[in-house]
Design a protein around this motif. Structure first.
Motif: not given
Length: 879
Positions: A608-620, A625-633
């Motif tokens: 139900p929730v799909q995310v992308a992160w760690i090896n890539f900070a850019q879009t898939t 994929i619901d979210y790419v995880l980023h830092a605040d601000g």
């Protein structure tokens, strides 16, 4: 060369010393205890089968190619289980007499190991294809990690054992003992008698065959020697010893049967004088390898920049050099043009001409390409490549290229061989891909992208298209081009499932959260220092963790409650069905558009929730994929993401520093008197803009040098091209130091030589930045204006360590800040004292806090997905 039968100790001593002086080796007539040798061999074979089960599969190797840790080390040496059984060698009277004669009483055993010549039948077909025709093949990189307590080879050519201990003098020797009869069909050892006379010689060795068993050996500085090849065959217990500078190897292409041997390196002990002194007094060359390196001092440390030039780069004629430094471009063009006209085959002059043309702002591609080709041919000739066959036999050309690329880490040389083979072969997807990767890994990123696009257009596949999406990140305007290509990839290969996607996951309240992670490999990959805090730190009372790697065998060290579900043998539909059946709530892609990606699984929306992160900070590029995880601000990066951005705190990821770090040290400029700048980033990241800024820093900080360290900088052609690029910006080659891959203490110790790391753009470092900071070296990075994803990511790493002043927005500010930092060594030393404590104590290394946050954020994502009023249409950026 052989000793007399049953010699007395004194006559044997004299004979051994005489043989070492004349031949650099001694072959024993007497055997060690054959019965004891056979007994040891039986015990070894009972422990280890030297067959195809030693090796990784092709998929395993490609997913995580490792070129380090491939030889036995303390704690994982098979012989450590047989110490008592080795007395038949170590106490054999004739062996002891010979060692005492050469090394004196109290000699020291530095190293001992089992060496296996692997039979052809045991080498997997995929590996034989890769290494066929290559003379040098230490197979350790292809062996399963648990079997690396033995050294394995398949046809290895001439080398010196001095390479094992580069910094010490030739006060040690090699002892080999055969544990079974060895004939010409068993990959026997052989030595080049007399080759030791030229002393330590940097690889590749300059050898010219003058007869069936004779060679002319030159070192370019201390003369030449006519040497004779001596094949070492013998019965069980056969033994031979040779000098650390004696060239030796095994017969390539003759390994029809396995050959199991013992190898010892034995050094003189406390004795002040020994027979080795008499031997070494006859040598015409240096006694240690550091003496052949003009950029090193007697202790193996790099000399100040004014005392050396970059290795392999000699294109600077005095007139051309002075003109480039003074930006007198026309004079430089004239000087190097005259040099090329005088000798059209002089690749050094062509590099100089290319630098001058670059300085003029004109296209230099053809000149640079000619220089690369000429130098690559010269390098291949020195390595023993059959150039006539290279020009006529495409299969041979491909094998040479693979060897240069995989074993020698020479992508520039490899690309020349590959292009020659490609021009005579039928074009296929793999051929285009390999050529593109060779271009990419030497920094020719636009050319690589062009070849990848041709490959995708003519041989369309999702996997091939992944390579193009990734490669664009290194190009100018790379993130925008990457985003557009990622969306094109998704439209072609990741169409959303028809109709609404339903999930039967129960409400999150009152139950464990189920988290899934997808990557080809987690342990032992570039992910390991990022995911180890996750997999070890998740709360098993509140979270179930599922890993979906290619193979289960790579993931054996995680906590027992972590469930491993291999999906390498499953297609995307079957893998998605497995994930759905596990009831995963939040599924994370940790790999992105790189080799082994399983984004096609995410296209089927198994969670139900799909995310992308760690090896890539850019879009898939995937809307599934619901979210790419980023830092605040950070900024919203409008138009770049097909997903929403979900902010997870002050940093993108956790990171666990490596355990082998050395204690903190002062900034090295305080003792050296010159500033050492550094970059450990991939050559593909060294853009023209970053290089121009670095050159400006070097020109304005005359007592400085730049260390470029990455395994591909072992390539002399890449060194020359890089030096030419700097020369075009007015920086001489002697300001540059190129270093290849190192590991363990040598790698961690290298950070003690660097005063300031320079980050790249538009693709800055990530792991390399964290490694530098965790080893106490400040890193200067450019976040960009307007900011880009990579620069923003790099900036969060530094800010999390309390080093906000090392994040700038423009190239001009970057140069200004660098000059400020290197202009005040005391202030730079004070900054250095803050770096490691700030990083270790910051948010990136605060594993417990990160785990609390990420588990909470994952629950919030699932709650949002399950809320009746917040379906997919409401998904967006969470700030």
């Amino acid at each position: 060369m052989n000793a007399m039968a049953k010699p007395s100790p004194s006559s044997l001593s004299d004979q051994v010393i005489s043989d070492f002086i004349r031949h650099g080796a001694h072959l024993f007539d007497a055997k060690v205890d054959a019965a004891a040798a056979a007994e040891l061999l039986a015990a070894i074979r009972a422990t280890r089968a030297f067959d195809h089960n030693l090796f990784l599969s092709e998929a395993e190797f490609d997913a995580d190619p490792q070129y380090t840790g491939v030889n036995p080390k303390p704690g994982r040496n098979l012989l450590e289980g047989f110490e008592e059984a080795l007395s038949f060698v170590e106490r054999a009277p004739h062996i002891v007499v010979a060692l005492n004669a050469l090394l004196g009483e109290g000699y020291e055993i530095l190293n001992k190991k089992v060496v296996c010549g692997v039979p052809a039948k045991s080498v997997p077909e995929w590996l034989r294809r890769r290494i066929h025709g290559n003379p040098v093949n230490n197979l350790g990189a292809y062996v399963k990690p648990e079997h690396r307590d033995v050294t394995y080879f398949y046809g290895i050519d001439f080398h010196q054992d001095l390479i094992d201990y580069k910094e010490r003098e030739a006060d040690f020797l090699t002892l080999y003992v055969y544990l079974h009869p060895v004939t010409k069909a068993d990959a026997p050892l052989y030595v080049l008698e007399g080759s030791h006379r030229l002393g330590g010689s940097v690889f590749p060795h300059d050898l010219t065959r003058t007869g069936e068993d004779s060679w002319l050996y030159r070192d370019g500085e201390h003369g030449e020697a006519n040497v004779q090849q001596r094949i070492l065959t013998g019965d069980t217990g056969f033994a031979a010893i040779w000098h650390a500078c004696t060239l030796h190897g095994t017969q390539p292409d003759a390994a029809d049967h396995e050959r199991i041997s013992l190898r010892y390196l034995v050094a003189r002990g406390a004795a002040k004088r020994s027979g080795m002194d008499s031997v070494n007094a006859t040598l015409t060359g240096p006694l240690s390898l550091v003496d052949t390196r003009k950029d090193l001092d007697a202790q193996g440390r790099r000399r100040p920049a004014a005392e050396h030039r970059a290795q392999g780069v000699g294109f600077m004629s005095e007139a051309g050099y002075r003109a480039l430094q003074a930006a007198d471009t026309q004079t430089a063009v004239d000087a190097f043009s005259a040099a090329v006209a005088a000798d059209p085959n002089d690749h050094a002059a062509r590099y100089g001409l290319a630098a001058a043309v670059m300085q003029a702002g004109e296209a230099s591609f053809e000149i640079l390409d000619d220089a690369r080709t000429l130098q690559a041919v010269s390098v291949m000739r020195a390595l023993g490549v059959d150039l006539g066959r290279l020009r006529s036999d495409a299969d041979y050309g491909f094998r040479v290229a693979v060897h240069l690329y995989d074993q020698q880490h020479m992508p520039a040389c490899a690309s020349v061989a590959w292009s020659m083979a490609l021009s005579r072969s039928q074009i296929d997807a793999q051929g285009l891909l390999n050529y593109a990767l060779m271009l990419q890994h030497q920094g020719r990123v636009e050319e690589a992208a062009q070849y990848l696009r041709v490959a995708v257009e003519n041989f369309p596949s999702a996997g091939l298209h992944n390579f193009l999406v990734y490669a664009l990140l290194f190009c100018d305007d790379g993130e925008a081009r990457h985003a557009a290509e990622a969306q094109a990839w998704a439209a072609r290969w990741a169409k959303p499932p028809a109709g609404p996607t339903l999930h039967m996951n129960p409400p999150i309240d009152g139950r464990k959260l189920k988290l899934g992670y997808v990557a080809p490999r987690f342990a032992g990959s570039q992910l390991s220092q990022f995911v180890t805090p996750l997999f070890e730190g998740h709360d098993p009372g509140a979270v179930d963790v599922f890993l979906y790697p290619r193979e289960a065998s790579s993931e054996t060290d995680w906590p027992e409650w972590v469930k491993v579900r291999p999906i390498g043998a499953l297609d995307d539909a079957a893998a998605a069905a497995l994930i759905r059946s596990d009831g995963v709530d939040v599924l994370s892609d940790l790999w992105g558009h790189t080799t082994g990606s399983r984004l096609g699984v995410f296209a089927r929306k198994p969670a139900p929730v799909q995310v992308a992160w760690i090896n890539f900070a850019q879009t898939t590029g995937l809307s599934q994929i619901d979210y790419v995880l980023h830092a605040d601000g950070g900024p919203a990066f409008p138009g770049q993401f097909s997903e929403g951005l979900w902010r997870i705190g002050p940093v993108f990821t956790p990171y666990r520093p490596a355990g082998g770090r050395l204690p903190p040290a002062p900034t090295p400029a305080k003792a050296r008197g010159e500033v050492t700048l550094g970059s450990y980033n991939h050559p593909a990241k060294l853009s023209d803009g970053a290089l121009a800024a670095w050159a400006t820093i070097l020109r304005n900080a005359p007592d400085s040098r730049l260390v470029l360290k990455y395994r591909y900088y072992a390539d002399p052609v890449l060194q020359s091209v890089t030096a030419a690029r700097f020369a075009a910006n007015g920086v001489a080659a002697d300001r540059l130091v190129f270093e290849g891959h190192t590991s363990g203490e040598a790698y961690y110790g290298s950070f003690r030589d660097i005063d300031l790391m320079l980050d790249c753009w538009p693709a800055p470092g990530s792991t390399t930045t964290m490694e530098a900071l965790s080893n106490g070296v400040p890193v200067l990075t450019m976040a960009g204006d307007p900011p880009n994803v990579g620069g923003y990511y790099a900036g969060t790493i530094l800010r999390a360590a309390g080093l906000d002043e090392l994040v700038v927005q423009t190239p001009e500010a970057y140069v200004e800040k660098a000059l400020e930092l290197v202009g005040d060594i005391d202030a730079l030393d004070a900054l250095r004292r803050r770096v490691r404590p700030g990083f270790d104590g910051g948010a990136i290394c605060d594993e417990a806090a990160f785990l609390r946050r990420i588990e909470g954020e994952f629950r919030a994502m699932l709650a949002r997905a399950q809320a009746p009023t917040l379906g997919p249409a409401a998904l967006g950026e969470r700030r």
